[in-house]
Design an enzyme around this catalytic site. Sequence first.
Site, PDB file in Angstrom:
ATOM      1  N   LYS A 109      -4.792  11.615  -3.571  1.00 39.91           N
ATOM      2  CA  LYS A 109      -4.029  12.004  -2.392  1.00 39.91           C
ATOM      3  C   LYS A 109      -4.669  13.187  -1.671  1.00 39.91           C
ATOM      4  O   LYS A 109      -4.588  13.272  -0.460  1.00 39.91           O
ATOM      5  CB  LYS A 109      -2.579  12.320  -2.766  1.00 39.91           C
ATOM      6  CG  LYS A 109      -1.783  11.076  -3.130  1.00 39.91           C
ATOM      7  CD  LYS A 109      -0.307  11.311  -2.954  1.00 39.91           C
ATOM      8  CE  LYS A 109       0.491  10.032  -3.153  1.00 39.91           C
ATOM      9  NZ  LYS A 109       1.924  10.263  -3.085  1.00 39.91           N
ATOM     10  N   LYS A 195      -3.743  -4.861  -2.848  1.00 38.09           N
ATOM     11  CA  LYS A 195      -2.310  -5.038  -3.091  1.00 38.09           C
ATOM     12  C   LYS A 195      -1.492  -4.830  -1.821  1.00 38.09           C
ATOM     13  O   LYS A 195      -1.942  -4.166  -0.882  1.00 38.09           O
ATOM     14  CB  LYS A 195      -1.824  -4.141  -4.234  1.00 38.09           C
ATOM     15  CG  LYS A 195      -1.806  -2.673  -3.956  1.00 38.09           C
ATOM     16  CD  LYS A 195      -1.125  -1.947  -5.113  1.00 38.09           C
ATOM     17  CE  LYS A 195      -0.658  -0.588  -4.632  1.00 38.09           C
ATOM     18  NZ  LYS A 195       0.174   0.132  -5.566  1.00 38.09           N
ATOM     19  N   LYS A 198       1.990  -0.289   2.243  1.00 34.21           N
ATOM     20  CA  LYS A 198       2.271   0.159   3.606  1.00 34.21           C
ATOM     21  C   LYS A 198       1.106   0.958   4.175  1.00 34.21           C
ATOM     22  O   LYS A 198       0.871   0.962   5.367  1.00 34.21           O
ATOM     23  CB  LYS A 198       3.544   1.008   3.630  1.00 34.21           C
ATOM     24  CG  LYS A 198       3.392   2.250   2.793  1.00 34.21           C
ATOM     25  CD  LYS A 198       4.704   2.789   2.306  1.00 34.21           C
ATOM     26  CE  LYS A 198       4.436   3.821   1.249  1.00 34.21           C
ATOM     27  NZ  LYS A 198       4.872   3.489  -0.072  1.00 34.21           N
TER      28      LYS A 198
HETATM   29  P1  AMP Z   1       4.927   3.155  -3.496  1.00 36.57           P
HETATM   30  O1  AMP Z   1       5.775   2.875  -2.306  1.00 36.57           O
HETATM   31  O2  AMP Z   1       3.519   2.682  -3.373  1.00 36.57           O
HETATM   32  O3  AMP Z   1       5.051   4.582  -3.988  1.00 36.57           O
HETATM   33  O4  AMP Z   1       5.528   2.263  -4.679  1.00 36.57           O
HETATM   34  C1  AMP Z   1       6.862   2.312  -5.103  1.00 36.57           C
HETATM   35  C2  AMP Z   1       6.999   1.374  -6.292  1.00 36.57           C
HETATM   36  O5  AMP Z   1       6.678   0.020  -5.941  1.00 36.57           O
HETATM   37  C3  AMP Z   1       6.050   1.740  -7.457  1.00 36.57           C
HETATM   38  O6  AMP Z   1       6.762   1.622  -8.676  1.00 36.57           O
HETATM   39  C4  AMP Z   1       4.949   0.700  -7.402  1.00 36.57           C
HETATM   40  O7  AMP Z   1       4.443   0.405  -8.682  1.00 36.57           O
HETATM   41  C5  AMP Z   1       5.642  -0.512  -6.768  1.00 36.57           C
HETATM   42  N1  AMP Z   1       4.687  -1.266  -5.916  1.00 36.57           N
HETATM   43  C6  AMP Z   1       4.159  -0.852  -4.751  1.00 36.57           C
HETATM   44  N2  AMP Z   1       3.340  -1.790  -4.220  1.00 36.57           N
HETATM   45  C7  AMP Z   1       3.349  -2.838  -5.082  1.00 36.57           C
HETATM   46  C8  AMP Z   1       2.709  -4.128  -5.102  1.00 36.57           C
HETATM   47  N3  AMP Z   1       1.911  -4.539  -4.107  1.00 36.57           N
HETATM   48  N4  AMP Z   1       2.963  -4.954  -6.145  1.00 36.57           N
HETATM   49  C9  AMP Z   1       3.785  -4.556  -7.141  1.00 36.57           C
HETATM   50  N5  AMP Z   1       4.413  -3.368  -7.187  1.00 36.57           N
HETATM   51  C10 AMP Z   1       4.213  -2.504  -6.181  1.00 36.57           C
END
Ligand code: AMP
Length: 333
Positions: A109, A195, A198
């Site tokens: 980050k 993956k 956003k």
């Molecule tokens: P984030 O918004 O990236 O902080 O993710 C929030 C939660 O969603 C975390 O627990 C991630 O592991 C899960 N997550 C985010 N993107 C994915 C994805 N493409 N596939 C599976 N889990 C995801």
Amino acid sequence: MKKVLSCIQPTGYMHFGNYFGAVENWVRLQENYNCVYGVVDYHAMTMPYNPKKLRENTWELIFNLLAVGVKAENLFIQSLVPEHTELGWIFNCFASFGQVSRMTQFKDKSSQSKEGDEGFISVGLYDYPVLQAADILIYKADYVPVGKDQEQHLELSRNIAQRFNNQVGKEYFVLPETLFTETPKILSTADPTRKMSKSAGEKHYISVFADEARIRKQIKSAVTDTGDTPAGTMSPGIENLFTFLKACNKTEAHESLMADYTSGGLKYVDLKTAVADALVELSATFKANKAELQANKKEVKNQIKASSYEIRKRAQQTVKEVKELCGLSNVRF
Ligand code: AMP
Ligand code: TRP
């Protein structure tokens, strides 16, 4: 009953990667565990952010979480439980500088921030994992459902707990364990080599609350085969579409389309239609729930303030005991 805790940063919306990869599991765990889930707005301040949007995003995420099935009584907003920051400070003095310096999320980050136009890196971003340890230990959580990327932060939480326990001569804190559950990894439909996320831009995620037309359009234009998949293996794009079907519990459609695939007779359009139908169906339920919640906005907000107030009592109790144990003074009420 064993205690589960997890938290999520407010970003304002939820995509299917977040839902299938994390939040759906939160909903499920509520059946068998004593669960507490936080929307962590103090954490959202660690990167350059827009103060006008923070509160809006926090509430938006609260409504989204409620709409997909998180129970109001299990949900709190971090800044309504300021004891997290107090325990965070205390933990700063039990956290190893060397260990915190090795956190890979900070490295990732902070390099993102350096590239940003401000080039500003806050001390908060560095200290974030210590606040996370406070989020977890303040409720004496046994299990923390998170993705693999959080393992290092959990290790730090355990080390802080251990050092605290040693220092005060009491097994006060429970050492929290990571709960890695089988949650699917959802890929971007626009680029199935990465993956769903956003941060990669609009076409790389599908919002759970998007319009039906948008969901259909995004699935229709999903990349299926880029031509560089070795013969005899399924391309990541196709595999991702099958993952969606399975995640939506469309077992029959999954089986019959997979049989078509195996026999070489799969029509991509059929697979895409099945996936779009499944996602639209799920999304429709969630949108209806959200509309209902939004029709009672004030009531729902009061409910979350009340649950945060109840959850805060547990946090206050811990902080009081911690202050007692580590030689700080307590105000007697
Ligand atoms: P984030 O918004 O990236 O902080 O993710 C929030 C939660 O969603 C975390 O627990 C991630 O592991 C899960 N997550 C985010 N993107 C994915 C994805 N493409 N596939 C599976 N889990 C995801
Ligand atoms: N650091 C987590 C993430 O980046 C979010 C988080 C903050 C968290 N506090 C937590 C997760 C406590 C689990 C428990 O996704």
